[in-house]
Scaffold this motif. Structure first.
Motif, PDB file in Angstrom:
ATOM      1  N   TYR A 134       9.711-131.897-134.409  1.00  0.00           N
ATOM      2  CA  TYR A 134       9.880-131.570-135.824  1.00  0.00           C
ATOM      3  C   TYR A 134       9.502-130.113-136.066  1.00  0.00           C
ATOM      4  O   TYR A 134       8.696-129.540-135.319  1.00  0.00           O
ATOM      5  CB  TYR A 134       9.001-132.470-136.703  1.00  0.00           C
ATOM      6  N   ASP A 135      10.085-129.545-137.099  1.00  0.00           N
ATOM      7  CA  ASP A 135       9.718-128.206-137.547  1.00  0.00           C
ATOM      8  C   ASP A 135       9.340-128.326-139.018  1.00  0.00           C
ATOM      9  O   ASP A 135      10.111-127.986-139.911  1.00  0.00           O
ATOM     10  CB  ASP A 135      10.890-127.238-137.362  1.00  0.00           C
ATOM     11  N   GLY A 136       8.112-128.828-139.260  1.00  0.00           N
ATOM     12  CA  GLY A 136       7.689-129.129-140.623  1.00  0.00           C
ATOM     13  C   GLY A 136       8.588-130.207-141.214  1.00  0.00           C
ATOM     14  O   GLY A 136       8.874-131.208-140.571  1.00  0.00           O
ATOM     15  N   ASN A 137       9.076-129.958-142.431  1.00  0.00           N
ATOM     16  CA  ASN A 137       9.993-130.903-143.054  1.00  0.00           C
ATOM     17  C   ASN A 137      11.426-130.379-143.052  1.00  0.00           C
ATOM     18  O   ASN A 137      12.268-130.861-143.826  1.00  0.00           O
ATOM     19  CB  ASN A 137       9.563-131.202-144.489  1.00  0.00           C
ATOM     20  N   LYS A 138      11.711-129.413-142.191  1.00  0.00           N
ATOM     21  CA  LYS A 138      13.035-128.799-142.140  1.00  0.00           C
ATOM     22  C   LYS A 138      14.044-129.725-141.474  1.00  0.00           C
ATOM     23  O   LYS A 138      13.707-130.524-140.602  1.00  0.00           O
ATOM     24  CB  LYS A 138      12.976-127.473-141.383  1.00  0.00           C
ATOM     25  N   LEU A 139      15.310-129.578-141.897  1.00  0.00           N
ATOM     26  CA  LEU A 139      16.402-130.321-141.276  1.00  0.00           C
ATOM     27  C   LEU A 139      17.039-129.521-140.142  1.00  0.00           C
ATOM     28  O   LEU A 139      17.645-130.112-139.244  1.00  0.00           O
ATOM     29  CB  LEU A 139      17.474-130.670-142.316  1.00  0.00           C
ATOM     30  N   ARG A 140      16.903-128.185-140.185  1.00  0.00           N
ATOM     31  CA  ARG A 140      17.463-127.314-139.144  1.00  0.00           C
ATOM     32  C   ARG A 140      16.352-126.452-138.564  1.00  0.00           C
ATOM     33  O   ARG A 140      15.406-126.076-139.258  1.00  0.00           O
ATOM     34  CB  ARG A 140      18.553-126.414-139.732  1.00  0.00           C
ATOM     35  N   THR A 141      16.486-126.133-137.281  1.00  0.00           N
ATOM     36  CA  THR A 141      15.499-125.288-136.616  1.00  0.00           C
ATOM     37  C   THR A 141      16.196-124.480-135.531  1.00  0.00           C
ATOM     38  O   THR A 141      17.388-124.700-135.235  1.00  0.00           O
ATOM     39  CB  THR A 141      14.382-126.138-136.004  1.00  0.00           C
ATOM     40  N   THR A 142      15.466-123.562-134.927  1.00  0.00           N
ATOM     41  CA  THR A 142      16.013-122.750-133.844  1.00  0.00           C
ATOM     42  C   THR A 142      15.193-122.984-132.582  1.00  0.00           C
ATOM     43  O   THR A 142      13.966-122.853-132.592  1.00  0.00           O
ATOM     44  CB  THR A 142      15.975-121.245-134.200  1.00  0.00           C
ATOM     45  N   VAL A 143      15.855-123.367-131.507  1.00  0.00           N
ATOM     46  CA  VAL A 143      15.199-123.621-130.227  1.00  0.00           C
ATOM     47  C   VAL A 143      15.854-122.740-129.167  1.00  0.00           C
ATOM     48  O   VAL A 143      17.056-122.895-128.883  1.00  0.00           O
ATOM     49  CB  VAL A 143      15.304-125.111-129.825  1.00  0.00           C
ATOM     50  N   ASP A 144      15.082-121.802-128.613  1.00  0.00           N
ATOM     51  CA  ASP A 144      15.601-120.865-127.603  1.00  0.00           C
ATOM     52  C   ASP A 144      16.845-120.132-128.106  1.00  0.00           C
ATOM     53  O   ASP A 144      17.848-119.974-127.375  1.00  0.00           O
ATOM     54  CB  ASP A 144      15.918-121.617-126.301  1.00  0.00           C
ATOM     55  N   GLY A 145      16.802-119.730-129.377  1.00  0.00           N
ATOM     56  CA  GLY A 145      17.916-118.984-129.956  1.00  0.00           C
ATOM     57  C   GLY A 145      19.095-119.834-130.380  1.00  0.00           C
ATOM     58  O   GLY A 145      20.109-119.301-130.855  1.00  0.00           O
ATOM     59  N   ARG A 146      18.993-121.155-130.253  1.00  0.00           N
ATOM     60  CA  ARG A 146      20.105-122.043-130.589  1.00  0.00           C
ATOM     61  C   ARG A 146      19.771-122.847-131.839  1.00  0.00           C
ATOM     62  O   ARG A 146      18.706-123.435-131.943  1.00  0.00           O
ATOM     63  CB  ARG A 146      20.378-122.996-129.424  1.00  0.00           C
ATOM     64  N   LYS A 147      20.691-122.860-132.803  1.00  0.00           N
ATOM     65  CA  LYS A 147      20.506-123.635-134.019  1.00  0.00           C
ATOM     66  C   LYS A 147      20.670-125.130-133.717  1.00  0.00           C
ATOM     67  O   LYS A 147      21.664-125.551-133.118  1.00  0.00           O
ATOM     68  CB  LYS A 147      21.529-123.231-135.087  1.00  0.00           C
ATOM     69  N   MET A 148      19.682-125.909-134.142  1.00  0.00           N
ATOM     70  CA  MET A 148      19.720-127.356-133.889  1.00  0.00           C
ATOM     71  C   MET A 148      19.210-128.112-135.113  1.00  0.00           C
ATOM     72  O   MET A 148      18.528-127.535-135.973  1.00  0.00           O
ATOM     73  CB  MET A 148      18.854-127.723-132.675  1.00  0.00           C
ATOM     74  N   PHE A 149      19.561-129.388-135.187  1.00  0.00           N
ATOM     75  CA  PHE A 149      18.993-130.267-136.208  1.00  0.00           C
ATOM     76  C   PHE A 149      17.647-130.786-135.705  1.00  0.00           C
ATOM     77  O   PHE A 149      17.447-130.952-134.497  1.00  0.00           O
ATOM     78  CB  PHE A 149      19.910-131.462-136.493  1.00  0.00           C
ATOM     79  N   THR A 150      16.744-131.049-136.637  1.00  0.00           N
ATOM     80  CA  THR A 150      15.462-131.654-136.261  1.00  0.00           C
ATOM     81  C   THR A 150      15.599-133.174-136.307  1.00  0.00           C
ATOM     82  O   THR A 150      16.570-133.703-136.878  1.00  0.00           O
ATOM     83  CB  THR A 150      14.345-131.227-137.232  1.00  0.00           C
ATOM     84  N   PRO A 151      14.657-133.907-135.718  1.00  0.00           N
ATOM     85  CA  PRO A 151      14.709-135.370-135.790  1.00  0.00           C
ATOM     86  C   PRO A 151      14.704-135.914-137.221  1.00  0.00           C
ATOM     87  O   PRO A 151      15.048-137.075-137.453  1.00  0.00           O
ATOM     88  CB  PRO A 151      13.443-135.798-135.039  1.00  0.00           C
ATOM     89  N   MET A 152      14.325-135.070-138.213  1.00  0.00           N
ATOM     90  CA  MET A 152      14.312-135.504-139.608  1.00  0.00           C
ATOM     91  C   MET A 152      15.704-135.937-140.065  1.00  0.00           C
ATOM     92  O   MET A 152      15.846-136.825-140.909  1.00  0.00           O
ATOM     93  CB  MET A 152      13.787-134.388-140.499  1.00  0.00           C
ATOM     94  N   VAL A 153      16.744-135.314-139.499  1.00  0.00           N
ATOM     95  CA  VAL A 153      18.117-135.694-139.847  1.00  0.00           C
ATOM     96  C   VAL A 153      18.388-137.132-139.416  1.00  0.00           C
ATOM     97  O   VAL A 153      18.989-137.925-140.155  1.00  0.00           O
ATOM     98  CB  VAL A 153      19.126-134.734-139.188  1.00  0.00           C
ATOM     99  N   MET A 154      17.942-137.489-138.212  1.00  0.00           N
ATOM    100  CA  MET A 154      18.108-138.855-137.719  1.00  0.00           C
ATOM    101  C   MET A 154      17.374-139.847-138.621  1.00  0.00           C
ATOM    102  O   MET A 154      17.876-140.944-138.914  1.00  0.00           O
ATOM    103  CB  MET A 154      17.565-138.953-136.292  1.00  0.00           C
ATOM    104  N   VAL A 155      16.176-139.439-139.063  1.00  0.00           N
ATOM    105  CA  VAL A 155      15.382-140.307-139.949  1.00  0.00           C
ATOM    106  C   VAL A 155      16.125-140.543-141.254  1.00  0.00           C
ATOM    107  O   VAL A 155      16.249-141.683-141.721  1.00  0.00           O
ATOM    108  CB  VAL A 155      13.998-139.680-140.229  1.00  0.00           C
ATOM    109  N   PHE A 156      16.652-139.481-141.853  1.00  0.00           N
ATOM    110  CA  PHE A 156      17.358-139.598-143.135  1.00  0.00           C
ATOM    111  C   PHE A 156      18.604-140.477-143.007  1.00  0.00           C
ATOM    112  O   PHE A 156      18.890-141.297-143.879  1.00  0.00           O
ATOM    113  CB  PHE A 156      17.746-138.217-143.658  1.00  0.00           C
ATOM    114  N   ILE A 157      19.358-140.300-141.938  1.00  0.00           N
ATOM    115  CA  ILE A 157      20.563-141.110-141.750  1.00  0.00           C
ATOM    116  C   ILE A 157      20.201-142.575-141.577  1.00  0.00           C
ATOM    117  O   ILE A 157      20.838-143.474-142.155  1.00  0.00           O
ATOM    118  CB  ILE A 157      21.364-140.604-140.534  1.00  0.00           C
TER     119      ILE A 157
END
Length: 351
Positions: free
Chosen positions: A179-202
């Motif tokens: 997780y990246d706080g309560n964010k839905l999007r984050t950056t990992v090694d320069g790549r834009k990704m969704f956080t697990p929060m998106v899976m939780v919401f769905i």
């Protein structure tokens, strides 16, 4: 006192309830935290008191019939909402949602539930107004739901968080491991990704859809007023996130709640079918004529059955050895999680 509700009363009521929900939402967004037992208890008490005051207003404005229908619908929907909390607990645990962000997830679930139930209420009211035979379908569906819930041990629900439709919808999404706080999007090694929060919401959204399909036919078996159906659902969802934190380990002890809810759903299902028969218009049943001899289950009787069932299921759960063992297992699991994730606990306290 009149035997109907004025349009002005309905508009004012829905406006006030909408403002309360908006305040609750803004409060959660601005102050993400795990509420204390005192805070959660005060909020739950406030919302329950508010529902009882509203019931009193209905008794005063429109008579006992409307008041009793609201109380019966509210208690039924509240009970189904508590059952919904069991699934929320599984989802939170499955995705290891940090405690201080669980309020936001719960509030999201409540908003989605209100939207979905509002849609189903409008559809249900329209169907009932034009097609009385829909009560046969509602009744049969509730009987099937009651049987399915009674024989379901809940073991598949946890797997459902990862498998099934949710997994198909998200299998191509780039989802980060943390997780990246309560964010839905984050950056990992320069790549834009969704956080697990998106899976939780769905997953929460899919759960809300299933519960909306179950709950709306149930309450239409107690009242045909779309206003009472909607307000009962609003009050049932109010304070649900605080109740989540207030009950805590007690949720694991309510092992017979599902049995009680199964009985309630079956009871309302039978009531719907009897109502459909007494107002029958299908040509292949009694020549398309109403069946006069079918007994009518009154609203006071329905309310008494619902309240008695909830009380018996709750008391039996709290007194049973199996319930105490389930609560102890839940506490042991929670202690293990604290040992495994001490950084999360420390982070919550520091804020």
């Amino acid at each position: 006192m009149s035997d109907h509700l004025s349009l002005g009363f309905e508009i004012v009521s829905l406006t006030v309830l909408g403002l309360i929900l908006l305040f609750d939402l803004l409060y959660v967004v601005r102050r993400p935290h795990e509420p204390s037992m005192k805070e959660a208890g005060l909020w739950v008490g406030f919302y329950v008191t508010l529902a009882l005051v509203f019931a009193g207003l209905l008794f005063w404005q429109a008579g006992p019939q409307y008041g009793q229908e609201f109380v019966a619908g509210w208690v039924t929907e509240y009970s189904l909402s508590v059952d919904n909390l069991f699934v929320f607990i599984i989802i939170m645990a499955r995705f290891s949602v940090p405690r201080k962000y669980q309020q936001e997830v719960l509030m999201f679930g409540i908003i989605i539930a209100l939207i979905l139930r509002g849609i189903f209420i409008l559809l249900g009211a329209t169907l009932i107004e034009h097609f009385t035979w829909v009560f046969y379908i509602f009744g049969a569906f509730l009987l099937w739901t009651a049987w399915h819930q009674l024989k379901d041990d809940g073991g598949d629900e946890e797997d459902g968080a990862e498998n099934g439709l949710v997994a198909r919808l998200t299998k191509k999404l780039p989802v980060s491991e943390k997780y990246d706080g309560n964010k839905l999007r984050t950056t990992v090694d320069g790549r834009k990704m969704f956080t697990p929060m998106v899976m939780v919401f769905i997953t929460i959204g899919m759960t809300d859809l299933m519960f909306a399909i179950d709950s709306i036919p149930a309450i239409f078996g107690l009242t045909q007023s779309a206003f009472i159906v909607f307000t009962a659902n609003i009050f049932a969802l109010m304070g649900l996130r605080q109740l989540y934190f207030l009950l805590g380990g007690l949720m694991d002890r309510l092992i017979y709640l599902k049995h009680g809810l199964s009985f309630i759903l079956a009871f309302i299902g039978v009531k719907l079918i009897l109502h459909a028969i007494s107002h029958n218009e299908l040509p292949f049943i009694n020549g398309g004529q109403h069946v006069e001899w079918v007994p009518d289950i009154s609203t006071p009787l329905s309310l008494a059955v619902i309240l008695t069932t909830i009380v018996v299921a709750t008391v039996a759960s709290l007194m049973s050895k199996k319930g105490r063992e389930a609560a102890m297992d839940a506490r042991l699991k929670a202690d293990v999680d604290k040992v495994r994730h001490p950084d999360e606990v420390g982070a919550d306290k520091s804020e």
